[in-house]
Design a protein around this motif. Structure first.
Motif, PDB file in Angstrom:
ATOM      1  N   UNK A 105      -4.925   9.912  -4.042  1.00 23.27           N
ATOM      2  CA  UNK A 105      -4.937   9.316  -2.703  1.00 23.27           C
ATOM      3  C   UNK A 105      -3.535   9.200  -2.129  1.00 23.27           C
ATOM      4  N   UNK A 106      -2.590   8.814  -2.970  1.00 27.23           N
ATOM      5  CA  UNK A 106      -1.207   8.674  -2.503  1.00 27.23           C
ATOM      6  C   UNK A 106      -0.641  10.019  -2.045  1.00 27.23           C
ATOM      7  N   UNK A 107      -0.856  11.053  -2.843  1.00 26.17           N
ATOM      8  CA  UNK A 107      -0.339  12.373  -2.475  1.00 26.17           C
ATOM      9  C   UNK A 107      -1.063  12.909  -1.253  1.00 26.17           C
ATOM     10  N   UNK A 108      -2.381  12.713  -1.188  1.00 28.38           N
ATOM     11  CA  UNK A 108      -3.144  13.192  -0.041  1.00 28.38           C
ATOM     12  C   UNK A 108      -2.707  12.487   1.240  1.00 28.38           C
ATOM     13  N   UNK A 109      -2.374  11.203   1.151  1.00 29.22           N
ATOM     14  CA  UNK A 109      -2.009  10.439   2.341  1.00 29.22           C
ATOM     15  C   UNK A 109      -0.532  10.576   2.708  1.00 29.22           C
ATOM     16  N   UNK A 110       0.359  10.530   1.710  1.00 28.60           N
ATOM     17  CA  UNK A 110       1.792  10.500   1.998  1.00 28.60           C
ATOM     18  C   UNK A 110       2.524  11.788   1.637  1.00 28.60           C
ATOM     19  N   UNK A 111       1.831  12.724   1.044  1.00 30.07           N
ATOM     20  CA  UNK A 111       2.378  14.044   0.786  1.00 30.07           C
ATOM     21  C   UNK A 111       3.598  14.067  -0.114  1.00 30.07           C
ATOM     22  N   UNK A 112       4.635  14.732   0.371  1.00 31.11           N
ATOM     23  CA  UNK A 112       5.819  14.990  -0.440  1.00 31.11           C
ATOM     24  C   UNK A 112       6.555  13.715  -0.854  1.00 31.11           C
ATOM     25  N   UNK A 113       6.560  12.723  -0.011  1.00 30.11           N
ATOM     26  CA  UNK A 113       7.239  11.458  -0.348  1.00 30.11           C
ATOM     27  C   UNK A 113       6.557  10.814  -1.558  1.00 30.11           C
TER      28      UNK A 113
END
Length: 165
Positions: free
Chosen positions: A6-14
């Protein structure tokens, strides 16, 4: 793992950068699954492959450098003071340090592929007083191979999966 996805899907590279840096420092994050998931996202063109590789590499190196300096600054005093509680006598610490000075550089490079070992090698490199320039070269080599392998694995798995039914 769903939190990480979820974190990667929502905030991507950061999120990718922060999660990998924290995972290398020792926060329990499933790094290999994270990188494989990132590779899968690149196969869907939701992330750019070269950018994901670069950000992953930088996140891993940030965690490695922080762990190295923590080991350098605090490691030996903590081991001398509290090592006896876990049967780390001065004799055993000396043996471990000699072994690490002999094989440590290669352990840093290839320890990435062994969960738990990659976390310890960072700290032990600092504790043993390994030259930081050498450490950066060997850690960088290992980080690049590790990120490249798991992101590429996720990419190729993602291109082979047919979700249409």
């Amino acid at each position: 793992m769903s939190f990480v996805q979820d974190m990667v899907a929502q905030y991507g590279y950061i999120a990718l950068y922060v999660l990998l840096a924290l995972g290398i420092v020792g926060i329990p994050i499933p790094d290999e699954l994270l990188l494989t998931f990132v590779g899968y996202l690149t196969s869907l063109d939701l992330l750019d492959y070269p950018a994901a590789l670069a950000v992953s590499f930088l996140g891993a190196m940030t965690g490695m450098v922080c762990s190295y300096w923590a080991g350098r600054a605090f490691g030996k005093p903590l081991l001398w003071k509290y090592g006896k509680w876990v049967k780390l006598t001065p004799s055993r610490l000396g043996k471990a340090e000699r072994w690490f000075n002999r094989y440590g550089l290669w352990t840093v490079s290839f320890g990435y592929f062994i969960p738990g070992i990659r976390h310890l090698t960072c700290y032990l490199s600092g504790v043993s007083g390994m030259d930081h320039r050498k450490y950066l070269w060997y850690a960088g080599f290992g980080a690049l191979l590790w990120c490249l392998f798991f992101i590429t694995l996720g990419y190729f798995v993602g291109t082979r999966i047919d979700f249409s039914g």
